[in-house]
Design an enzyme around this catalytic site. Structure first.
Site, PDB file in Angstrom:
ATOM      1  CG  ASN A 383      -7.323   5.968  48.831  1.00 18.22           C
ATOM      2  OD1 ASN A 383      -8.239   6.522  48.224  1.00 18.22           O
ATOM      3  ND2 ASN A 383      -6.215   6.601  49.186  1.00 18.22           N
ATOM      4  CG  ASP A 384     -12.004  -0.413  52.350  1.00 14.65           C
ATOM      5  OD1 ASP A 384     -11.866  -1.245  51.434  1.00 14.65           O
ATOM      6  OD2 ASP A 384     -12.603  -0.646  53.415  1.00 14.65           O
TER       7      ASP A 384
END
Length: 442
Positions: A383-384
């Site tokens: 989850n960037d």
């Protein structure tokens, strides 16, 4: 550590909306309805960065809601009165009316990333990084089904997600977060398309009726956890997990025991040993089991709703810690998981329709029992949002009680982090237990 300061609270909606009579309606099956009395799902991500943009997060959230209309909607609970026997029942559905989600911007000026990341015990301030604390799922009739809190730290950001558990399970939860991260990085569409159509057998009359009133719900949910149990994080490397799996399969003369089954069995035996439970007493382990791939035909991988059942193993403490050994007990857990077949799941589903049962908070607190939620298979560290990957994951206070176990993927590939909620003396005993200490690292 400081308390937090709320900077703003905003309602975020999808750019295009369907409201009123044109709003899509999604009827809920037993897998969703059973959680109405419980609290929400609360998970959050910690980022070591100052390069974040709150307005960008709000804008990308709005764009993401276009692909997840149920999250911007509300629950609708309708009462029905049976004139024949004076019984009152209810039905429940989601209306995708774009009422919006809650976005809270906050700051904890004296808290650093290290203050959250490094301690073995989760600092109490983490609970304040989540919105809608204490909200029950059935309150989604008036409260948002999704609330996001972005809390700025001295050198980082914590994004806390609170999502109604009658709308999503853990797999759906992370599908949404993964999709939001993609869109925040610049994607126009998420790589996976959620499937909102709920699964109902042909023999089931929809919508499903079940006993429910606000008064009954208030009575069931009257217990408040004034002092949440302490939470300790135990980290297990890929190598140690492999050793436990090999030991369990060798002792059980099998190859069926999975890495997670071996690890949870090891934790269970260690906890009961440290609690010094009398050998003749019953002890139990409850596990949330996903059923998407267990159905025939399988449910879509991106089925967006609850698709899980709860299985349990019960035995005498003496069998668990003295007579059994890791392999024998792990095989019992394996057998329990394997029993959740298509036939079993469908039978339990149809039984629930005939005799509905909503899980109450008291049902989660059984003496000498442990209950595990979440999964190391969920994509947490991918989850960037545009400023790098998270450095850790933490959960909120929702549904926390003694014996609650939460499992996450670790930051290193193949590793697992386990959050354990137990009395402090048991957590301390685990930390020095010879059989347990050589398997985890701080």
């Amino acid at each position: 550590m400081s308390t937090i300061r709320v900077i703003s609270s905003t309602t975020i909606k999808a750019p295009s909306q369907n409201d009123g009579d044109s709003a899509e309606k999604i009827d809920l099956p037993p897998w969703d309805l059973q959680f109405l009395l419980l609290e929400t799902i609360q998970k959050g991500l910690l980022f070591h960065t100052k390069n974040h943009q709150i307005h960008h997060l709000q804008h990308s959230l709005s764009s993401t809601l276009s692909f997840f209309p149920p999250l911007a909607g509300r629950l609708v609970i309708t009462r029905h009165h049976d004139n024949n026997n004076n019984n009152s029942t209810a039905t429940c559905h989601i209306t995708c009316n774009n009422a919006g989600v809650l976005f809270v911007h906050a700051a904890a000026e004296n808290t650093s990333v290290a203050d959250i990341l490094l301690p073995n015990y989760v600092p109490p301030i983490v609970h304040s990084f989540f919105a809608l604390n204490g909200a029950k799922n059935h309150e989604g009739t008036s409260q948002p089904l999704l609330a996001v809190q972005a809390t700025e730290l001295l050198d980082g950001l914590f994004i806390g997600f609170t999502i109604n558990h009658s709308v999503v399970d853990g797999k759906s939860f992370w599908l949404f977060v993964n999709s939001w991260a993609e869109i925040s990085r610049g994607s126009l569409n998420p790589s996976k398309s959620p499937v909102f159509q709920r699964w109902f057998p042909n023999c089931i009359e929809v919508p499903i009726r079940f006993p429910f009133t606000e008064k009954q719900a208030a009575q069931q949910c009257s217990e408040k956890i004034l002092n949440p149990p302490p939470e300790r994080i135990f980290h297990f490397t890929k190598e140690k997990i492999a050793e436990l799996k090999m030991k369990a399969n060798m002792e059980g003369n099998t190859n069926r025991v999975s890495s997670l089954q071996a690890l949870l069995t090891h934790l269970w035996r260690s906890v009961i040993r440290c609690k010094q439970v009398k050998l003749e007493e019953d002890v139990s382990y409850f596990l949330s089991i996903g059923v998407r791939t267990r159905m025939v035909p399988p449910l879509p991988e991106d089925y967006f709703g609850n698709a899980l059942v709860v299985g349990g193993v019960t035995m005498k403490a003496g069998e668990l810690v003295v007579e059994g050994g890791l392999g024998k007990v792990a095989m019992e857990m394996n057998k329990m998981v394997c029993l959740q077949s298509d036939e079993t799941v469908k039978k339990e589903y149809e039984t629930w329709v005939k005799k509905p049962l909503l899980i109450s908070p008291t049902m989660l607190s059984v003496s000498h029992s442990l209950a595990t939620s979440s999964s190391p298979r969920f994509d947490v560290y991918g989850n960037d949002f545009g400023w790098g990957k998270p450095v850790t994951v933490r959960s909120g206070r929702a549904n926390k009680g003694y014996g609650k176990i939460t499992v996450f993927a670790g930051v290193e590939e193949g590793s697992i982090d386990i959050e354990v909620c137990l009395p402090i003396e048991i957590l301390e005993a685990l930390g020095i237990d010879p059989e347990f200490t050589h398997t985890f690292s701080n």
